[in-house]
Design a protein around this motif. Sequence first.
Motif, PDB file in Angstrom:
ATOM      1  N   LEU A 105       0.858  -1.174   0.000  1.00 32.30           N
ATOM      2  CA  LEU A 105       0.000   0.000   0.000  1.00 32.30           C
ATOM      3  C   LEU A 105       0.898   1.228   0.000  1.00 32.30           C
ATOM      4  N   MET A 106       0.853   1.991  -1.075  1.00 35.23           N
ATOM      5  CA  MET A 106       1.734   3.151  -1.204  1.00 35.23           C
ATOM      6  C   MET A 106       1.152   4.355  -0.458  1.00 35.23           C
ATOM      7  N   GLY A 107       1.826   5.489  -0.555  1.00 31.29           N
ATOM      8  CA  GLY A 107       1.502   6.655   0.244  1.00 31.29           C
ATOM      9  C   GLY A 107       0.095   7.190   0.013  1.00 31.29           C
ATOM     10  N   TYR A 108      -0.526   7.672   1.096  1.00 29.78           N
ATOM     11  CA  TYR A 108      -1.811   8.374   1.073  1.00 29.78           C
ATOM     12  C   TYR A 108      -2.984   7.499   0.640  1.00 29.78           C
ATOM     13  N   VAL A 109      -2.836   6.203   0.656  1.00 26.21           N
ATOM     14  CA  VAL A 109      -3.964   5.308   0.366  1.00 26.21           C
ATOM     15  C   VAL A 109      -4.978   5.406   1.499  1.00 26.21           C
ATOM     16  N   GLN A 110      -6.275   5.385   1.134  1.00 24.19           N
ATOM     17  CA  GLN A 110      -7.360   5.352   2.110  1.00 24.19           C
ATOM     18  C   GLN A 110      -8.198   4.098   1.884  1.00 24.19           C
ATOM     19  N   ILE A 111      -8.374   3.327   2.931  1.00 24.09           N
ATOM     20  CA  ILE A 111      -9.193   2.122   2.870  1.00 24.09           C
ATOM     21  C   ILE A 111     -10.308   2.250   3.896  1.00 24.09           C
ATOM     22  N   PHE A 112     -11.551   2.202   3.438  1.00 21.89           N
ATOM     23  CA  PHE A 112     -12.699   2.458   4.293  1.00 21.89           C
ATOM     24  C   PHE A 112     -13.250   1.160   4.877  1.00 21.89           C
ATOM     25  N   ASP A 113     -14.228   1.310   5.767  1.00 24.65           N
ATOM     26  CA  ASP A 113     -14.781   0.168   6.493  1.00 24.65           C
ATOM     27  C   ASP A 113     -15.391  -0.865   5.548  1.00 24.65           C
ATOM     28  N   GLY A 114     -15.261  -2.139   5.927  1.00 26.32           N
ATOM     29  CA  GLY A 114     -15.861  -3.227   5.169  1.00 26.32           C
ATOM     30  C   GLY A 114     -15.050  -3.727   4.004  1.00 26.32           C
ATOM     31  N   VAL A 115     -13.868  -3.164   3.770  1.00 28.88           N
ATOM     32  CA  VAL A 115     -13.039  -3.549   2.615  1.00 28.88           C
ATOM     33  C   VAL A 115     -12.336  -4.877   2.883  1.00 28.88           C
ATOM     34  N   THR A 116     -12.249  -5.697   1.838  1.00 29.61           N
ATOM     35  CA  THR A 116     -11.447  -6.917   1.853  1.00 29.61           C
ATOM     36  C   THR A 116     -10.447  -6.850   0.708  1.00 29.61           C
ATOM     37  N   VAL A 127      -4.809   6.235  -3.664  1.00 30.06           N
ATOM     38  CA  VAL A 127      -5.987   5.457  -4.068  1.00 30.06           C
ATOM     39  C   VAL A 127      -6.978   5.410  -2.913  1.00 30.06           C
ATOM     40  N   ARG A 128      -8.282   5.436  -3.258  1.00 34.83           N
ATOM     41  CA  ARG A 128      -9.342   5.286  -2.259  1.00 34.83           C
ATOM     42  C   ARG A 128     -10.168   4.045  -2.561  1.00 34.83           C
ATOM     43  N   LEU A 129     -10.316   3.194  -1.552  1.00 34.80           N
ATOM     44  CA  LEU A 129     -11.223   2.057  -1.639  1.00 34.80           C
ATOM     45  C   LEU A 129     -12.367   2.319  -0.663  1.00 34.80           C
ATOM     46  N   HIS A 130     -13.542   2.578  -1.200  1.00 37.82           N
ATOM     47  CA  HIS A 130     -14.680   2.961  -0.367  1.00 37.82           C
ATOM     48  C   HIS A 130     -15.321   1.741   0.302  1.00 37.82           C
ATOM     49  N   GLU A 131     -16.391   1.989   1.049  1.00 33.10           N
ATOM     50  CA  GLU A 131     -16.979   0.979   1.919  1.00 33.10           C
ATOM     51  C   GLU A 131     -17.347  -0.294   1.156  1.00 33.10           C
ATOM     52  N   ASN A 132     -17.011  -1.422   1.774  1.00 33.02           N
ATOM     53  CA  ASN A 132     -17.426  -2.749   1.314  1.00 33.02           C
ATOM     54  C   ASN A 132     -16.894  -3.122  -0.071  1.00 33.02           C
ATOM     55  N   VAL A 133     -15.807  -2.525  -0.474  1.00 32.10           N
ATOM     56  CA  VAL A 133     -15.127  -2.950  -1.704  1.00 32.10           C
ATOM     57  C   VAL A 133     -14.379  -4.251  -1.424  1.00 32.10           C
ATOM     58  N   THR A 134     -14.412  -5.159  -2.388  1.00 31.03           N
ATOM     59  CA  THR A 134     -13.629  -6.390  -2.319  1.00 31.03           C
ATOM     60  C   THR A 134     -12.672  -6.450  -3.500  1.00 31.03           C
ATOM     61  N   VAL A 147     -12.251   3.437  -6.081  1.00 30.04           N
ATOM     62  CA  VAL A 147     -13.217   2.363  -6.285  1.00 30.04           C
ATOM     63  C   VAL A 147     -14.406   2.661  -5.384  1.00 30.04           C
ATOM     64  N   GLU A 148     -15.561   2.876  -6.004  1.00 29.58           N
ATOM     65  CA  GLU A 148     -16.745   3.271  -5.250  1.00 29.58           C
ATOM     66  C   GLU A 148     -17.293   2.110  -4.437  1.00 29.58           C
ATOM     67  N   ALA A 149     -18.139   2.425  -3.474  1.00 22.24           N
ATOM     68  CA  ALA A 149     -18.614   1.464  -2.484  1.00 22.24           C
ATOM     69  C   ALA A 149     -19.343   0.287  -3.113  1.00 22.24           C
ATOM     70  N   ASN A 150     -19.212  -0.876  -2.464  1.00 20.17           N
ATOM     71  CA  ASN A 150     -19.984  -2.092  -2.759  1.00 20.17           C
ATOM     72  C   ASN A 150     -19.652  -2.737  -4.097  1.00 20.17           C
ATOM     73  N   ASN A 151     -18.460  -2.479  -4.612  1.00 19.81           N
ATOM     74  CA  ASN A 151     -18.042  -3.102  -5.857  1.00 19.81           C
ATOM     75  C   ASN A 151     -16.937  -4.127  -5.601  1.00 19.81           C
ATOM     76  N   SER A 167     -18.406  -0.005 -10.854  1.00 21.53           N
ATOM     77  CA  SER A 167     -19.083  -1.295 -11.022  1.00 21.53           C
ATOM     78  C   SER A 167     -18.086  -2.406 -10.753  1.00 21.53           C
ATOM     79  N   ASP A 168     -18.578  -3.642 -10.690  1.00 22.27           N
ATOM     80  CA  ASP A 168     -17.686  -4.793 -10.576  1.00 22.27           C
ATOM     81  C   ASP A 168     -16.763  -4.872 -11.794  1.00 22.27           C
ATOM     82  N   ILE A 169     -15.555  -5.350 -11.582  1.00 24.80           N
ATOM     83  CA  ILE A 169     -14.604  -5.569 -12.678  1.00 24.80           C
ATOM     84  C   ILE A 169     -14.215  -7.042 -12.678  1.00 24.80           C
TER      85      ILE A 169
END
Length: 244
Positions: A105-116, A127-134, A147-151, A167-169
């Motif tokens: 994980l490089m500098g200034y990355v944000q990982i929100f709740d629920g991420v796997t 980079v930002r990984l929003h809520e519940n991203v997998t 990456v927006e939430a729930n994707n 969306s899912d990728i």
Amino acid sequence: MQKIHPTTIIEAGATIAPDVTVGPFCFIGKDVVLQAGCTLESNIILKGKLQIDEDVKIFSFAVIGSEESEIHIGAKTHIREFVQIGTQETTNESRKITIGANNFLMGYVQIFDGVTLGDFCIITNAVRLHENVTCEERVIIGGLSTVEANNKIGTGVMIGGASVVGSDIPPFMLVEGNKATIKGLNVIGLRRRLENRGDIEEIKSVFKQILGDGADKILAQEIADTNPNEFIQRLSSFVASSNL
């Protein structure tokens, strides 16, 4: 031998292996577990139920966890400067976060709740990984992307810099843009990962069938049910159950 700088604050109840190194001005909460070989540089805050496995290195000014969070970070992961894992405000969403092993994980990355986050992922700067991203294993995300939430991001995906993923990728894709769209297969990643070139050609063929003109979820499920190739199964079953 344990090396803990005298300016670091460690709450009673924290579990720290004998050979952990902790630099100056860190804070380690009462429910934090640091396994063998971990290194913390300076000005790091660790809070909540936080399990950090062997040989993790955390660089200066990272903030991981809150009083309500539950976070697991896998072995040999490197977390660079100013990374934030978990949110500080009160929320009704899941506060559990799982970071696999051998991630960067490089500098200034944000990982929100629920991420796997799976194993062997590279999450580059800001980079930002929003809520519940997998993110499944071996995902690479270019700098300044969101990456927006729930994707869900499939294994072997590469996301170009400054992309917004809404969306899912599916696995093995190369995507970029705002909004991010599939540009093709991550062929270089496949060549590095798969020794059998026939597998790559088969993935290319299935990709054209189920994603060539929009997502054909019915065909994807048929292929998932009948094709014995594990990589084809992962791709087609993902598409069949995705939000594409």
